[in-house]
Design an enzyme around this catalytic site. Structure first.
Site, PDB file in Angstrom:
ATOM      1  CB  THR A 110      22.260  -0.396 -21.129  1.00 41.58           C
ATOM      2  OG1 THR A 110      21.890  -1.731 -20.741  1.00 41.58           O
ATOM      3  CG2 THR A 110      23.463   0.057 -20.317  1.00 41.58           C
ATOM      4  CD  GLU A 111      20.501   0.813 -25.830  1.00 37.48           C
ATOM      5  OE1 GLU A 111      21.069   1.037 -26.909  1.00 37.48           O
ATOM      6  OE2 GLU A 111      20.736   1.447 -24.781  1.00 37.48           O
TER       7      GLU A 111
END
Length: 672
Positions: A350-351
């Site tokens: 995930t960012e």
């Protein structure tokens, strides 16, 4: 706000009991104070950076205290708010508390959707606003901390963030240019100006008397260190919300996430609800990385339009690759990968900083159960910006004939880009996933055929997107592989815009596709979507991704010394696919014991845009080592052109015939 409550939890000890003789002076100078006392240090016109990702890791008590102070005293006024991802519940919590007129003067954010009243103020020209990429803002904290004037990057080129198309300004009262277009050594770059920060509102789990902070019960670390350093080095104030106080020496040096030299105020959350892991979860030790949980029995998705889309997107997954999934339809890919036993061959990220494990959804989006590691958000964007992602699957609100995608501003709403621009521009390959129409779409699956029971009210495939969040032409110029997956069809990005390449069984192109688009895509020889997508039970995804069926596509006729290679509807999606094909051909030719004549059927074969040169290298190898003569054919003019161009660059025979008959005739062999 209530005063700080006693410390809790092992290894925490009551600070007053832990204090040794001679430490009284230290205790008297403790940084611990109430939220009201800490927030009182914020002045008019200050620039505030706050932490939080969607609904997680939000210093709710600090936001509430700031709102309370302004409502009661009308101060502080005219603040600038800087934030990355949205930090709120979309209903008034988090940064949504800061909507009161006069409190904010300017907002620099990647996402406005989590604070709709603030977004409304921006749209009504009541405050200045900038919508910049999440990763850019995240890395700008480091620029501020180091005293750099800003950040050079290609992120945002040819989107609405590019100064040629608005510079990220969200309204007409926003006039200062924070983004400049510059040329360096013959290449275009964007320069993002850093805004000095006066106040950092951060969050951690534990604090010791010196203000050292640890994050053992947080699901993400985000940018708390960079934000604290940015504010401190600018002579500002760092206010940390924590769950508990611990005795001096309780936190191991390597577990200190933010050193006390950067922290001015420590506020213990009271009541505890002010320090929930996220708005939907009080605490989950699996998301904090404190325990590992069994994930074999994740619920199976119902076979609806969302699952069809996720299933089709899953066929693009690169084994042993690094993946990012967006919200909405894309997050179903993780469920499908688990159902098909593919998860062990992938690394999901995930960012926000989570690497590996099982990505969480809902209010926990951004975190991961059983994560391999959790790094800072700005470090994750270093990885993304540098091309570390093998594939991303993202949503789409609007798409036009050039392949431009809009997710940031549509339907009268200012949502914001979040990390969409950072991720989509730099991933090796991109899958955009979403329903063909929106608002009330209903489908049915009957005997393996897809039926549109009720069409959605809103078109997604429009003449021109309201705002360019992803530039199709820029991606095509870079030969970035991009496809657009819906429940009824699949498009591919080409140099000339969108091409329809797959159609679901039961779907009529004129009635169910073209009638609901504002433009006509290129249509050559679309193939049928995989029937397994529309049937209950496993699809055999892992076998497909491993190319286990390639050997069945190759046959040898010794009487004619003819090798037939059927690549119809086969896809070279990653480098390993090309290598697998070369291996399968070599094995078949070695078994034949001599050089062979070969005919290759490439009708409906899809080769990723950035793999044509590697594919041509493979052709050169088998030509040299295994083929006497060779002919290939494809009915698609685009496929023929791309193959011919790639082969020409390798000095190979460039002819690609438009029919099987012509290919066989060129070798003097009958097709029968």
């Amino acid at each position: 706000m209530a005063s700080a409550r006693p410390p809790i939890g092992d290894p925490a000890e009551d600070v007053s009991k832990a204090a040794a003789p001679g430490e009284e002076t230290l205790m008297q100078n403790s940084k611990v104070m109430t939220a009201d006392e800490a927030i009182a240090r914020i002045k008019d016109d200050d620039v505030i950076a706050t932490t939080g990702f969607v609904q997680s890791c939000i210093p709710e008590m600090l936001h509430a205290a700031l709102e309370k102070r302004f409502v009661e005293t009308r101060a502080p006024r005219d603040l600038t708010l800087i934030m990355c991802a949205g930090a709120g519940d979309s209903k008034g919590l988090g940064t949504g508390r800061l909507h009161h007129e006069g409190l904010l003067k300017r907002v620099i954010a990647a996402n406005f959707g989590r604070m709709p009243k603030v977004a409304e103020a921006a749209q009504n020209n009541k405050i200045q606003g900038y919508n910049l990429p999440q990763g850019v803002i995240s890395k700008l904290y480091r620029s501020c901390a180091s005293g750099s004037p800003g950040l050079f990057t290609k992120v945002g080129l040819h989107t609405y963030v590019d100064p040629r198309f608005g510079g990220g300004k969200v309204n007409t009262v926003t006039r200062e240019d924070l983004v400049k277009l510059l040329e360096v050594e013959g290449q275009e770059w964007l320069f993002y100006k850093a805004t000095p920060i006066n106040v950092a509102l951060i969050r951690a789990t534990s604090a010791d008397p010196l203000g050292n902070l640890s994050m053992e019960k947080e699901c993400l670390t985000l940018d708390v260190l960079a934000q604290a350093m940015a504010a401190h080095n600018n002579g500002g104030v760092v206010i940390a919300q924590v769950e508990r106080l611990v005795a001096d020496g309780s936190i191991k040096p390597k577990d200190v996430k933010v050193p006390g030299i950067l922290v001015d105020c420590v506020v213990v959350a009271d009541p505890p609800e002010m320090h929930r892991m996220n708005y939907g979860v009080v605490y989950d030790p699996a998301l904090a990385g404190e325990v590992r949980v069994t994930v074999d029995n994740l619920p199976t998705m119902a076979l609806d339009e969302r699952k069809i889309i996720a299933r089709r997107a899953s066929f693009e997954l690169p084994l042993n690759g690094v993946i990012n999934l967006g919200v909405g339809a894309p997050d179903g890919v993780a469920n499908v990968a688990n159902e098909e036993k593919v998860t062990p061959y992938l690394v999901m990220t995930t960012e926000a900083g989570a690497i590996g494990g099982v990505l969480a959804g809902g209010s926990s989006f951004g975190s991961s159960a059983n994560a391999h590691s959790i790094i800072d958000q700005n470090q994750m964007f270093d990885f993304y910006h540098g091309g570390g992602l093998d594939l991303t699957c993202l949503g789409m609100a609007e798409c036009d004939s050039l392949g431009n995608v809009n997710t940031s501003k549509f339907g009268g709403r200012l949502n914001g880009c979040g990390g969409f621009i950072d991720i989509s521009q730099n991933a090796r390959a991109v899958v955009f996933a979403g329903t063909f129409t929106a608002g009330g779409l209903k489908i049915a699956i009957e005997d393996g055929n897809l039926k549109i029971v009720q069409e959605g009210r809103a078109r997604k495939f429009v003449k021109q997107v309201e705002q360019v969040t992803f530039s199709g032409q820029y991606a095509a110029d870079k030969s970035q592989p991009v496809i657009y997956v819906t429940e009824r069809c699949v498009f591919q990005l080409t140099d000339h815009g969108l091409e329809l390449i797959e159609v679901a069984p039961g779907i009529d192109i004129e009635r169910d596709i073209l009638a609901h688009m504002a433009f006509k895509p290129h249509i050559h020889s679309p193939i049928a979507m995989n029937p397994a997508l529309f049937a209950e039970g496993p699809m055999g995804l892992l076998a497909d991704l491993l190319n286990e069926g390639l050997k069945d596509r190759i046959s040898y006729d010794a009487s004619r010394n003819l090798l037939s290679i059927n690549l119809s509807a086969w896809a070279a999606r990653k480098k390993a696919d090309v290598a697998d094909l070369q291996r399968a051909i070599s094995e078949a030719c070695t078994a034949a014991g001599r050089k062979v004549n070969a005919v290759v059927n490439q009708d409906g074969c899809r080769i990723a845009e950035d793999l044509y040169d590697q594919y041509a290298d493979m052709v050169a190898y088998v030509n040299k080592h295994h083929y006497e003569r060779m002919a290939r054919y494809a009915t698609s003019a685009i496929t023929r052109t791309k193959l011919q161009d790639a082969l020409r660059r390798r000095g190979l025979e460039t002819r690609v015939y438009d029919s099987a008959e012509a290919a066989y005739a060129s070798l003097g062999i009958s097709a029968a």
